[in-house]
Design an enzyme around this catalytic site. Structure first.
Site, mmCIF file in Angstrom:
data_model
loop_
_atom_site.group_PDB
_atom_site.id
_atom_site.type_symbol
_atom_site.label_atom_id
_atom_site.label_comp_id
_atom_site.label_asym_id
_atom_site.label_seq_id
_atom_site.Cartn_x
_atom_site.Cartn_y
_atom_site.Cartn_z
ATOM 1 N N ASP A 46 0.816 -1.229 0.000
ATOM 2 C CA ASP A 46 0.000 0.000 0.000
ATOM 3 C C ASP A 46 0.845 1.272 0.000
ATOM 4 O OD1 ASP A 46 1.035 0.045 2.510
ATOM 5 O OD2 ASP A 46 -0.878 0.023 3.589
ATOM 6 N N GLY A 47 2.157 1.118 -0.053
ATOM 7 C CA GLY A 47 3.035 2.284 -0.130
ATOM 8 C C GLY A 47 3.666 2.669 1.194
ATOM 9 N N GLU A 48 3.145 2.164 2.304
ATOM 10 C CA GLU A 48 3.725 2.516 3.612
ATOM 11 C C GLU A 48 5.125 1.927 3.733
ATOM 12 O OE1 GLU A 48 1.107 1.403 6.792
ATOM 13 O OE2 GLU A 48 -0.306 3.004 6.338
ATOM 14 N N ASP A 95 23.046 37.494 0.565
ATOM 15 C CA ASP A 95 22.329 38.438 1.426
ATOM 16 C C ASP A 95 23.131 38.643 2.708
ATOM 17 O OD1 ASP A 95 21.719 36.262 3.151
ATOM 18 O OD2 ASP A 95 19.938 35.806 1.975
ATOM 19 N N LYS A 154 19.212 41.193 -1.111
ATOM 20 C CA LYS A 154 18.301 40.266 -1.801
ATOM 21 C C LYS A 154 16.851 40.487 -1.368
ATOM 22 C CE LYS A 154 17.457 35.388 -1.175
ATOM 23 N NZ LYS A 154 18.058 34.103 -0.839
ATOM 24 N N ARG A 191 13.201 38.399 -1.913
ATOM 25 C CA ARG A 191 12.568 37.215 -2.507
ATOM 26 C C ARG A 191 11.181 37.586 -3.026
ATOM 27 N NH1 ARG A 191 13.205 32.096 -3.288
ATOM 28 N NH2 ARG A 191 15.183 31.911 -2.184
ATOM 29 N N ASP A 239 26.651 30.432 0.397
ATOM 30 C CA ASP A 239 25.318 30.508 1.020
ATOM 31 C C ASP A 239 25.107 29.252 1.858
ATOM 32 O OD1 ASP A 239 22.885 31.613 1.666
ATOM 33 O OD2 ASP A 239 22.066 31.585 -0.368
HETATM 34 C C1 R5P Z 1 17.534 31.916 2.043
HETATM 35 O O1 R5P Z 1 17.674 33.082 2.388
HETATM 36 C C2 R5P Z 1 18.691 30.972 1.940
HETATM 37 O O2 R5P Z 1 19.811 31.486 2.581
HETATM 38 C C3 R5P Z 1 19.044 30.663 0.487
HETATM 39 O O3 R5P Z 1 19.565 31.825 -0.123
HETATM 40 C C4 R5P Z 1 17.878 30.195 -0.282
HETATM 41 O O4 R5P Z 1 17.159 29.251 0.445
HETATM 42 C C5 R5P Z 1 18.269 29.607 -1.608
HETATM 43 O O5 R5P Z 1 17.121 29.178 -2.280
HETATM 44 P P1 R5P Z 1 17.084 29.148 -3.855
HETATM 45 O O6 R5P Z 1 18.265 28.325 -4.329
HETATM 46 O O7 R5P Z 1 15.770 28.477 -4.157
HETATM 47 O O8 R5P Z 1 17.116 30.532 -4.353
#
Ligand code: R5P
Length: 277
Positions: free
Chosen positions: A33-35, A157, A181, A183, A207
């Protein structure tokens, strides 16, 4: 005994070597069943479950692994090399959950303590109901870098500039700076160039995570005439076509750690985790 989650077998093996503790040969099974079902052979006084929660499957299996070892071990430690849902650390709209808190509470029920690596915000540790410690694996990102010419270590950022400084310090020399940055959506970001000159220089972007690759590819597009561009991150999630996006934007190389096991996971976070255990 080190107990690996299905998506963390490399880092668990590295941790077993670092700590000189046996590695459990876990069986991962599935019903019609996928479990899902896991089986953990062997027993030890301490069980260290190592599982990056990179998927909903990994989350469920982590809870199962914890439950299986808890019946026999005196101490259960849960290592989350990458903690999934950690970026959902607040309810962005009315009616939404704080998903990081929800998963942290569930994970807390099966463990005595938690260790996680470079979460997006260290405050995520406060969501666990057992002691939680964060480990910094960013310094290892300097290891695969070649010799650099007039290097600039840039974070996308202000929040990630400490990571850029860590990688610069581990490398030995270079300037650091960061972008501004904003988003726009899950897959779209706007980035304002940093003040630092980039022409003719080797640029190392740093990052915590590369997820869709939007942040890093947009950042590369802001660079003016760099010599080479290296993309580095602790967690190389690289969802969908992220790797291609980075290549098309002009990344000469991409490096990450093994908190998320990908082709670019060139360095291990295991030594940093072992130091916390
Ligand atoms: C968010 O501020 C994190 O530090 C990364 O910059 C972010 O999660 C990267 O996500 P993506 O690759 O989708 O831009």
């Amino acid at each position: 005994m080190i107990v690996p989650g299905v998506a963390s077998q490399e880092i668990a093996a590295a941790l077993s070597v670092e700590l000189d503790e046996p590695l459990a040969a876990v069986e991962y099974d599935r019903f019609a069943d996928g479990e899902r079902l896991v089986r953990v052979p062997g027993t030890d006084e301490r069980a260290v479950v190592v599982a990056s929660t990179v998927s909903d499957r990994a989350h469920v299996e982590l809870l199962q692994l914890q439950d299986a070892v808890r019946q026999r071990a005196e101490e259960v430690v849960t290592v989350l090399p990458y903690m999934g849902y950690a970026r959902q650390d607040e309810a962005f709209e009315t009616g939404e959950p704080v998903s990081a808190r929800a998963v942290a509470r569930a994970i807390s029920t099966g463990t005595d303590r938690v260790v996680t690596v470079n979460p997006h915000e260290s405050a995520v540790c406060d969501f666990f109901e057992v002691p939680c410690e964060t480990v910094d694996a960013a310094a290892r990102l300097a290891d695969p870098l070649p010799s650099l010419s007039d290097p600039l270590f840039l974070s996308p950022d202000a929040g990630a500039v400490a990571l850029a400084e860590t990688v610069r310090d581990a490398h030995g020399s270079g300037e650091t700076d960061y972008f501004e940055k904003h988003r726009v959506s899950d897959t779209e970001v706007e980035i304002r160039p940093s003040d630092a000159a980039t022409a003719g220089r080797d640029v190392v972007l740093v990052d915590d995570i590369v997820a869709t690759g939007s942040t890093m590819s947009t950042a590369i597009e802001q660079l003016s005439g760099p010599e080479r561009v290296f993309v580095t991150c602790v967690h190389p999630m690289l969802a969908g076509s992220a790797r291609t996006k980075l290549a098309n934007a002009g990344a000469d190389a991409v490096y990450g750690t093994d908190t998320v096991e990908r082709a670019v996971s060139e360095v291990s976070a295991a030594p940093a985790i072992a130091a916390a255990l």
